[in-house]
Design an enzyme around this catalytic site. Structure first.
Site, PDB file in Angstrom:
ATOM      1  N   THR A   1      24.946  38.912  15.254  1.00 52.98           N
ATOM      2  CA  THR A   1      23.806  39.839  14.714  1.00 52.98           C
ATOM      3  C   THR A   1      23.937  41.251  15.086  1.00 52.98           C
ATOM      4  O   THR A   1      24.107  41.215  16.178  1.00 52.98           O
ATOM      5  CB  THR A   1      22.328  39.087  14.603  1.00 52.98           C
ATOM      6  OG1 THR A   1      22.743  38.591  13.449  1.00 52.98           O
ATOM      7  CG2 THR A   1      21.436  40.334  14.685  1.00 52.98           C
TER       8      THR A   1
ATOM      9  N   ARG B   1      15.319  31.377   3.574  1.00 49.12           N
ATOM     10  CA  ARG B   1      14.638  31.355   5.331  1.00 49.12           C
ATOM     11  C   ARG B   1      15.020  32.971   5.437  1.00 49.12           C
ATOM     12  O   ARG B   1      16.159  33.718   5.111  1.00 49.12           O
ATOM     13  CB  ARG B   1      16.021  30.594   5.375  1.00 49.12           C
ATOM     14  CG  ARG B   1      15.866  30.241   7.549  1.00 49.12           C
ATOM     15  CD  ARG B   1      16.950  31.763   8.539  1.00 49.12           C
ATOM     16  NE  ARG B   1      16.742  31.332   9.483  1.00 49.12           N
ATOM     17  CZ  ARG B   1      17.383  32.368  10.805  1.00 49.12           C
ATOM     18  NH1 ARG B   1      17.424  33.368  10.030  1.00 49.12           N
ATOM     19  NH2 ARG B   1      17.481  32.076  11.765  1.00 49.12           N
ATOM     20  N   VAL B   2      14.232  32.770   6.336  1.00 49.30           N
ATOM     21  CA  VAL B   2      14.233  34.068   7.286  1.00 49.30           C
ATOM     22  C   VAL B   2      13.912  33.569   8.364  1.00 49.30           C
ATOM     23  O   VAL B   2      13.448  33.013   8.992  1.00 49.30           O
ATOM     24  CB  VAL B   2      12.296  34.837   6.681  1.00 49.30           C
ATOM     25  CG1 VAL B   2      12.506  36.502   6.956  1.00 49.30           C
ATOM     26  CG2 VAL B   2      12.724  35.303   5.020  1.00 49.30           C
ATOM     27  N   GLY B   3      14.305  35.280   9.571  1.00 50.89           N
ATOM     28  CA  GLY B   3      15.110  35.086  10.660  1.00 50.89           C
ATOM     29  C   GLY B   3      13.866  36.030  11.517  1.00 50.89           C
ATOM     30  O   GLY B   3      12.630  36.242  11.360  1.00 50.89           O
TER      31      GLY B   3
ATOM     32  N   THR C   1      18.459  38.844  19.821  1.00 48.44           N
ATOM     33  CA  THR C   1      19.301  37.979  19.351  1.00 48.44           C
ATOM     34  C   THR C   1      20.193  36.329  19.749  1.00 48.44           C
ATOM     35  O   THR C   1      19.916  36.347  20.546  1.00 48.44           O
ATOM     36  CB  THR C   1      20.635  38.671  19.272  1.00 48.44           C
ATOM     37  OG1 THR C   1      22.047  38.186  18.552  1.00 48.44           O
ATOM     38  CG2 THR C   1      21.334  39.139  20.420  1.00 48.44           C
TER      39      THR C   1
ATOM     40  N   GLY D   1      17.219  32.435  14.908  1.00 50.55           N
ATOM     41  CA  GLY D   1      16.160  32.603  14.632  1.00 50.55           C
ATOM     42  C   GLY D   1      14.815  32.548  15.205  1.00 50.55           C
ATOM     43  O   GLY D   1      13.507  32.477  15.911  1.00 50.55           O
TER      44      GLY D   1
HETATM   45  N1  ASP Z   1      18.907  36.153  15.180  1.00 48.77           N
HETATM   46  C1  ASP Z   1      19.354  36.422  14.508  1.00 48.77           C
HETATM   47  C2  ASP Z   1      18.157  35.143  12.907  1.00 48.77           C
HETATM   48  O1  ASP Z   1      18.805  33.824  13.294  1.00 48.77           O
HETATM   49  C3  ASP Z   1      20.872  35.628  14.511  1.00 48.77           C
HETATM   50  C4  ASP Z   1      21.557  36.145  14.938  1.00 48.77           C
HETATM   51  O2  ASP Z   1      21.215  36.954  16.153  1.00 48.77           O
HETATM   52  O3  ASP Z   1      23.256  36.157  14.935  1.00 48.77           O
HETATM   53  O4  ASP Z   1      18.451  35.627  11.652  1.00 48.77           O
END
Ligand code: ASP
Length: 307
Positions: free
Chosen positions: A173, A201-203, A223, A226
């Site tokens: 991300t 799904r929402v992060g 990051t 999530g």
């Molecule tokens: N934090 C992001 C999510 O879970 C993924 C990531 O940081 O790579 O949507």
């Protein structure tokens, strides 16, 4: 004009080894994103700096955001993104599929609507109506990763599955924080979410306080997994700890340590920038490539995987 502009970007906390990626290109792109943010600071403010740096990373196709977004369980792309500035203004978009640059839509939510988060098809409609560029569809690299990940046997719990797939494939991300010449701080994040996530799904990356946060003293972007970042509100937690301990390095490390105690390793990475221009980053994953510079400096890159 009392402040020296600073930009910090990250390309995601994860494993980063074994990815079909040219790390030289990753390093170059992170540095370029910092330079773009700093260039923008000559004519724009902290929000412009964060949005342009993140849009560049979304466009690169190298990271799990925008063009390079990972795929969900059924092979679709859906993305989350958000921004916040120290005045308290924030905007996010959740599970959008239309825009090439979800961060630009998040900015519109922050600046042009009375809302904080807009989601799904209605947010996509807004992006189309406003003439934002359309997403080109799954990147070939994301399709390859999806095929490989689908072959792996399912794990017992979501967090085990998440950590397992992260270990196998890395996760990447993007996020940015910036300080402008007026002392305004901004933070943002953008992601394709979790590989093989259930559609819908929402992060954390669209939720102020979770994936990003900015107040008058500090801006942070997170990051990692999530689900754990939402439960711990990691970016807000960092700001609260900074308020208490007063030392950015300690606040960042404490946030990651607390997170590791609660959720285990392999779950969180953070970049942070104070209104004094101090830059810090920490992560409990194997790597988190990140870059930073203040105006007039060459960007420095850290957090690369050990070969
Ligand atoms: N934090 C992001 C999510 O879970 C993924 C990531 O940081 O790579 O949507």
């Amino acid at each position: 004009m009392g402040f020296k502009p600073v930009v910090v970007v990250h390309g995601g906390a994860g494993v980063w080894r074994g990815l079909d990626l040219d790390m030289g290109a990753v390093v170059k792109t992170l540095k370029e994103a910092v330079m773009i943010g700093l260039d923008v600071s000559r004519s724009g403010g902290c929000l412009d700096m964060v949005v342009e740096a993140i849009a560049f990373l979304e466009d690169s196709g190298l990271f799990n955001a925008g063009v390079g977004s990972v795929l969900d369980y059924v092979g679709g792309v859906s993305m989350d993104a958000g921004v916040m500035i120290s005045s308290g203004r924030a905007g996010g978009v959740a599970a959008v599929t239309y825009p090439r640059n979800p961060i630009r839509l998040a900015r519109i939510v922050a600046e042009k609507t009375p809302h904080i988060i807009m989601a799904g098809p209605r947010a996509d409609e807004l992006a189309a109506k406003l003439g934002l560029e359309k997403h080109p569809g799954p990147h070939w690299r994301s399709v390859e990763r999806w095929k490989t990940a689908r072959l792996k046997p399912p794990q017992s719990t979501w967090i085990a599955r998440r950590i397992e797939s992260a270990k196998a494939l890395g996760y990447d991300t993007v996020g940015a924080v910036a300080l402008d010449s007026n002392g305004c701080l901004a933070a943002g994040a953008s992601t394709g979410g979790v590989l093989l996530k259930l559609p819908g799904r929402v992060g954390d990356s669209c939720i102020p306080g979770a994936g990003f946060y900015a107040n008058g003293k500090v801006a942070a972007s997170a990051t990692g997994i999530g689900e754990t970042i939402i439960m711990s509100m990691s970016s807000l937690r960092l700001a609260q700890l900074y308020e208490i301990v007063g030392v950015l390095r300690d606040a960042v490390e404490l946030t990651v340590r607390e997170h590791t105690m609660r959720w285990g390793p392999g779950t969180l990475g953070l970049i942070a920038l104070s209104s004094r221009g101090e830059v810090e980053a920490s992560y409990n994953t194997e790597a988190m490539p990140w870059a930073s510079a203040s105006l007039g400096e060459e960007p420095r890159v850290s957090g690369l995987p050990i070969a």
